[in-house]
Design an enzyme around this catalytic site. Structure first.
Site, mmCIF file in Angstrom:
data_model
loop_
_atom_site.group_PDB
_atom_site.id
_atom_site.type_symbol
_atom_site.label_atom_id
_atom_site.label_comp_id
_atom_site.label_asym_id
_atom_site.label_seq_id
_atom_site.Cartn_x
_atom_site.Cartn_y
_atom_site.Cartn_z
ATOM 1 N N ASN A 23 0.668 -1.450 0.007
ATOM 2 C CA ASN A 23 -0.346 -0.049 -0.116
ATOM 3 C C ASN A 23 0.698 0.926 0.023
ATOM 4 O OD1 ASN A 23 -2.098 2.245 0.534
ATOM 5 N ND2 ASN A 23 -2.336 1.335 3.070
ATOM 6 N N TRP A 24 0.860 1.572 -1.356
ATOM 7 C CA TRP A 24 1.987 2.759 -1.342
ATOM 8 C C TRP A 24 1.616 3.851 -0.314
ATOM 9 C CZ3 TRP A 24 4.051 3.101 -6.957
ATOM 10 C CH2 TRP A 24 4.695 1.383 -7.236
ATOM 11 N N LYS A 25 0.245 3.880 -0.199
ATOM 12 C CA LYS A 25 -0.899 5.549 0.520
ATOM 13 C C LYS A 25 0.036 6.941 -0.737
ATOM 14 C CE LYS A 25 -0.188 3.302 4.383
ATOM 15 N NZ LYS A 25 -0.041 3.680 5.835
ATOM 16 N N HIS B 34 -9.404 1.121 4.734
ATOM 17 C CA HIS B 34 -7.604 1.423 5.673
ATOM 18 C C HIS B 34 -8.393 2.000 6.955
ATOM 19 C CE1 HIS B 34 -3.919 2.205 6.253
ATOM 20 N NE2 HIS B 34 -3.548 1.531 5.539
ATOM 21 N N GLU C 222 -6.619 4.322 8.189
ATOM 22 C CA GLU C 222 -6.551 6.092 7.477
ATOM 23 C C GLU C 222 -8.082 6.671 6.679
ATOM 24 O OE1 GLU C 222 -2.254 5.826 5.321
ATOM 25 O OE2 GLU C 222 -1.983 4.881 7.119
ATOM 26 N N GLU D 297 -5.268 -5.337 10.266
ATOM 27 C CA GLU D 297 -4.410 -4.704 10.966
ATOM 28 C C GLU D 297 -4.493 -3.692 12.200
ATOM 29 O OE1 GLU D 297 -2.238 -2.161 6.571
ATOM 30 O OE2 GLU D 297 -3.679 -2.076 6.809
ATOM 31 N N GLY E 87 2.451 1.997 10.763
ATOM 32 C CA GLY E 87 3.178 3.045 10.529
ATOM 33 C C GLY E 87 4.127 3.749 12.083
ATOM 34 N N SER F 59 3.576 -2.157 10.386
ATOM 35 C CA SER F 59 5.099 -2.041 10.694
ATOM 36 C C SER F 59 6.183 -3.646 10.328
ATOM 37 C CB SER F 59 4.809 -1.683 11.906
ATOM 38 O OG SER F 59 5.140 -0.252 12.060
ATOM 39 N N GLY G 154 3.078 -1.127 4.558
ATOM 40 C CA GLY G 154 3.069 0.289 3.924
ATOM 41 C C GLY G 154 4.566 0.527 4.274
ATOM 42 N N GLY G 155 4.868 1.428 4.219
ATOM 43 C CA GLY G 155 6.805 1.682 4.292
ATOM 44 C C GLY G 155 6.975 1.353 3.578
#
Ligand code: PGA
Length: 250
Positions: A9-11, A94, A96, A166, A172, A212, A233-234
């Site tokens: 997930n590149w956000k 998600h 967010e 999640e 994150g 993470s 993510g990251g």
């Protein structure tokens, strides 16, 4: 046999140049044939990403979509629009989106319906906040998110669903759920599906862990029997790290 899946997930990261760079780097990696690999770049880069990946097995997903087919919804993107650029997988729910864009379980239920009506695969995200876990309410919260957002679908639709548990406190933050905490929740989720639908459906659905995940912890987390991969993510923004996570299954 349920699928092993690693989705990135590149956000809101990577412009078009960076998207091509990252995909070029990824295409040079040896990625396990056993694992379905998905990347979710921002909307503006979906079509280019799809074209860049045509000669690979890597799939492209969207990070969100609107529940209505078309109309006066400034700034929104529909399922049909995604399909028209060759994208038939979408991440919904998600944390967010839930926290910053007020997406409720009820809204997500209608997005899920639209995605399924359009023959899309949904990566359905959910997970508890830190306070829920501290107050030992995490199982209830997760169950409610699933019941209100997803458990209205027909049994036959489950072949189009991937779950992504999640815990919000792990996204994150560098803090990961322990492999035991992930396993405990994933097995609870499977039990709730078995109770509501059937044990066949519960055994077939892939349940990803997100929060993470890094090359250093992926192997242990993916080693748990009810963890079928990760939503990353990251670490999905670095080709080396993402490839190492894809290849972290035993
Ligand atoms: P993270 O994000 O890997 O950066 O914690 C996971 C996610 O938001 O899906």
């Amino acid at each position: 046999m349920r699928k092993k899946i690693v989705a990135g997930n590149w956000k809101m990261n990577c412009d078009i140049t960076q998207t091509y760079e990252l995909l070029d780097q990824l295409k040079e990696k040896e990625l396990s044939d056993d694992v379905e690999v998905i990347v979710a770049p921002p909307f503006t880069n979906l079509q280019s990403a799809n074209q860049a990946l045509l000669d690979t097995d890597i799939l492209v997903a969207a990070q969100n979509m609107h529940q209505v087919a078309n109309g006066a919804f400034t700034g929104e993107i529909s399922a049909g629009m995604l399909q028209s650029v060759g994208v038939s997988t979408v991440i919904l729910g998600h944390s967010e989106r839930r926290a910053m864009f007020w997406e409720t379980n009820e809204l997500l239920a209608s997005k899920v319906n639209t995605a399924l009506e359009n023959d899309m695969t949904v990566i359905f995200c959910f997970g508890e906040e830190l306070e829920d876990r501290k107050s030992d309410n995490h199982f209830n919260v997760v169950k409610e998110q699933l019941e209100e957002g997803l458990y209205h679908i027909e049994a036959a639709s489950w072949s189009h669903i991937v779950l992504a548990y999640e815990p919000v406190w792990a996204i994150g933050t560098g803090e990961t759920a322990s492999p035991e905490q992930a396993q405990e929740m994933h097995s609870f989720i499977r039990r709730t599906i078995a109770d509501k639908y059937s044990s066949d459906i519960a055994q077939e659905v892939s349940i990803l862990y997100g929060g993470s995940v890094k090359p250093g912890n992926a192997k242990e987390i993916f080693g748990k029997p009810d963890v079928d991969g990760g939503l990353i993510g990251g670490a999905s923004l670095k080709a080396d790290d993402f490839a190492a996570i894809v290849n972290a299954f035993e």
